[in-house]
Design an enzyme around this catalytic site. Structure first.
Site, PDB file in Angstrom:
ATOM      1  N   LYS A 114       0.817  -1.223   0.000  1.00  0.00           N
ATOM      2  CA  LYS A 114       0.000   0.000   0.000  1.00  0.00           C
ATOM      3  C   LYS A 114       0.846   1.266   0.000  1.00  0.00           C
ATOM      4  CE  LYS A 114      -4.413  -1.620   1.616  1.00  0.00           C
ATOM      5  NZ  LYS A 114      -5.592  -1.339   2.411  1.00  0.00           N
ATOM      6  N   LYS A 197      -4.186  -8.606  -6.394  1.00  0.00           N
ATOM      7  CA  LYS A 197      -5.423  -8.819  -5.647  1.00  0.00           C
ATOM      8  C   LYS A 197      -6.520  -7.833  -6.061  1.00  0.00           C
ATOM      9  CE  LYS A 197      -6.253  -7.155  -1.334  1.00  0.00           C
ATOM     10  NZ  LYS A 197      -7.661  -6.896  -1.118  1.00  0.00           N
ATOM     11  N   LYS A 200     -10.571  -2.728  -3.214  1.00  0.00           N
ATOM     12  CA  LYS A 200     -11.415  -1.526  -3.302  1.00  0.00           C
ATOM     13  C   LYS A 200     -10.595  -0.342  -3.776  1.00  0.00           C
ATOM     14  CE  LYS A 200     -13.905  -2.450   0.912  1.00  0.00           C
ATOM     15  NZ  LYS A 200     -12.789  -2.718   1.827  1.00  0.00           N
TER      16      LYS A 200
HETATM   17  P1  ATP Z   1      -8.536  -1.963   0.643  1.00  0.00           P
HETATM   18  O1  ATP Z   1      -8.024  -1.995  -0.779  1.00  0.00           O
HETATM   19  O2  ATP Z   1      -9.014  -0.614   1.088  1.00  0.00           O
HETATM   20  O3  ATP Z   1      -7.588  -2.623   1.634  1.00  0.00           O
HETATM   21  P2  ATP Z   1      -9.957  -4.429   0.386  1.00  0.00           P
HETATM   22  O4  ATP Z   1     -10.638  -4.624  -0.898  1.00  0.00           O
HETATM   23  O5  ATP Z   1      -8.647  -5.119   0.619  1.00  0.00           O
HETATM   24  O6  ATP Z   1      -9.850  -2.861   0.639  1.00  0.00           O
HETATM   25  P3  ATP Z   1     -10.743  -4.875   3.139  1.00  0.00           P
HETATM   26  O7  ATP Z   1     -11.828  -4.073   3.766  1.00  0.00           O
HETATM   27  O8  ATP Z   1      -9.333  -4.512   3.449  1.00  0.00           O
HETATM   28  O9  ATP Z   1     -10.973  -4.861   1.552  1.00  0.00           O
HETATM   29  O10 ATP Z   1     -10.965  -6.403   3.509  1.00  0.00           O
HETATM   30  C1  ATP Z   1     -12.222  -6.922   3.958  1.00  0.00           C
HETATM   31  C2  ATP Z   1     -12.195  -8.435   3.911  1.00  0.00           C
HETATM   32  O11 ATP Z   1     -12.199  -8.859   2.547  1.00  0.00           O
HETATM   33  C3  ATP Z   1     -10.949  -9.059   4.556  1.00  0.00           C
HETATM   34  O12 ATP Z   1     -11.340 -10.245   5.214  1.00  0.00           O
HETATM   35  C4  ATP Z   1     -10.072  -9.385   3.375  1.00  0.00           C
HETATM   36  O13 ATP Z   1      -9.200 -10.463   3.642  1.00  0.00           O
HETATM   37  C5  ATP Z   1     -11.106  -9.744   2.333  1.00  0.00           C
HETATM   38  N1  ATP Z   1     -10.602  -9.499   0.968  1.00  0.00           N
HETATM   39  C6  ATP Z   1     -10.222  -8.302   0.465  1.00  0.00           C
HETATM   40  N2  ATP Z   1      -9.855  -8.433  -0.820  1.00  0.00           N
HETATM   41  C7  ATP Z   1      -9.980  -9.753  -1.119  1.00  0.00           C
HETATM   42  C8  ATP Z   1      -9.758 -10.526  -2.294  1.00  0.00           C
HETATM   43  N3  ATP Z   1      -9.322  -9.953  -3.412  1.00  0.00           N
HETATM   44  N4  ATP Z   1     -10.009 -11.853  -2.260  1.00  0.00           N
HETATM   45  C9  ATP Z   1     -10.473 -12.442  -1.128  1.00  0.00           C
HETATM   46  N5  ATP Z   1     -10.717 -11.774   0.015  1.00  0.00           N
HETATM   47  C10 ATP Z   1     -10.477 -10.444   0.031  1.00  0.00           C
HETATM   48 MG    MG Z   2      -7.537  -4.681   2.374  1.00  0.00          MG
END
Ligand code: ATP
Ligand code: MG
Length: 339
Positions: A114, A197, A200
């Site tokens: 990040k 990955k 968001k």
């Molecule tokens: P950010 O990019 O802001 O970190 P994010 O998409 O990673 O957002 P989070 O809110 O950090 O989402 O994660 C929420 C949940 O979703 C966590 O349990 C995380 O492990 C899961 N998660 C996030 N992205 C993935 C993915 N690509 N595949 C599977 N699980 C995911």
């Molecule tokens: Mg995340």
């Protein structure tokens, strides 16, 4: 007394929720809610480790709650709340930042991903994020944490912190929480790059399927999803060498509650265009109803606020008692109780 089957998991209100959040986390919460006592937290304090527009932050907080309910989480049984409403998380996080070692945090790959090249300009909060995450979990003495694969390293750090605290103070106050990482899509990848990955915070809209995408949007994104030029792989070994194909097949398997092997056998040697048509139908079937329900719930913010308010009250009862035990263990003698 320590609980034996308590879950804590958090989702950041850092953008609209996507298919990775659903398959890696929320879908699993839905099945676990029947056998565990569950605390589901909108981790807004984590979201502000990178700048968030205040209006959007509020909207996205409501959206996380709406998405949990729309996906099948029972808001009367489970505890749904916002992290910032329970100050005990940050109080314990400070203590944990005195327990965790710099070397441990320096190894965290999420910070490296990040912060990117401009590490000096990243917030201190982004670096110390895992100590707050450990506090989120341990302030409830949670025993299990359902998360996507990307959070495994933070969970290991949480266990290290719990262990060191217990050793340092000769106590068994904290459990060593177990990650619950299951399903066929524990790490959903970007639709534009099978080695990155789905997140968001990814700027390209075509890389993610959002939970509130319309059927047309789902269809367009899957049609445009990157693939290689071969037909679909005929076995797992081959699929593992082809990240984009593996990602789409894993999504298909997870949505169908089937194994990746079944999906591979079903489409071995077929053209991507043929498979993508079935994948679009499946996604529209499973995701569109959730999106419509999210949109409906978002028209009644006071209902969502009430759920969070009640959840906060229930969470504080537990957090208060754990924090008192922590303070007593450490030797903070300005007790919250009157002498
Ligand atoms: P950010 O990019 O802001 O970190 P994010 O998409 O990673 O957002 P989070 O809110 O950090 O989402 O994660 C929420 C949940 O979703 C966590 O349990 C995380 O492990 C899961 N998660 C996030 N992205 C993935 C993915 N690509 N595949 C599977 N699980 C995911
Ligand atoms: Mg995340």
């Amino acid at each position: 007394m320590r609980p034996s089957n308590r879950i804590l998991s958090g989702i950041q209100p850092s953008g609209d929720l996507h298919l990775g959040n659903y398959l890696g986390a929320i879908k699993n919460f839905v099945s676990l809610q029947h056998t565990y006592e569950c605390f589901f937290c909108v981790v807004d304090l984590h979201a502000i480790t990178v700048w968030q527009n205040p209006k959007l932050l509020t909207k996205q907080t409501h959206e996380v709650i709406a998405a949990l309910i729309a996906s099948g989480i029972d808001p009367t049984k489970n505890i749904l709340f916002a992290q910032s409403a329970v100050p005990h998380h940050t109080q314990l996080a400070w203590i944990f930042s005195c327990v965790a070692r710099m070397g441990w945090l320096n190894r965290m790959t999420q910070f490296k991903d990040k912060a990117g090249k401009d590490k000096e300009n990243a917030s201190v909060g982004l670096f110390s994020y895992p100590t707050l995450m450990a506090a989120d979990i341990l302030i409830y003495l949670a025993t299990h944490v359902p998360v996507g694969e990307d959070q495994k390293q933070h969970l290991e750090l949480t266990r290290d912190i719990a262990q060191k605290f217990n050793n340092d103070f000769k106590t068994d106050l904290f459990p060593l929480p177990e990650p619950l990482i299951f399903g066929e899509a524990t790490r959903v990848m970007s639709l534009r790059n099978g080695t990155k990955k789905m997140s968001k915070s990814d700027p390209s809209g075509y890389s993610l399927i959002m939970l509130n995408d319309s059927s047309d949007q789902i269809s367009q994104k899957i049609k445009k999803a990157k693939t290689d030029s071969m037909s679909l792989p005929s076995n797992l070994k081959e699929a593992l060498q082809r990240p984009e194909a593996l990602n789409l097949l894993s999504i298909f398997a997870a949505l169908n509650d089937a194994s990746i092997d079944i999906a591979i056998n079903q489409y071995a040697g077929k053209e991507f265009s043929y498979f993508k048509k079935d994948l679009i139908d499946l996604l529209v079937n499973k995701i569109e109803p959730i999106g419509l329900e999210i949109n409906k719930l978002m028209t009644d913010k006071s209902y969502l606020d009430k759920i969070m308010f009640k959840g906060k009250d229930r969470a504080i009862v537990v957090a208060d008692s754990v924090l008192s035990s922590v303070y007593e263990t450490i030797g903070f003698k300005i007790s919250q109780k009157s002498p």
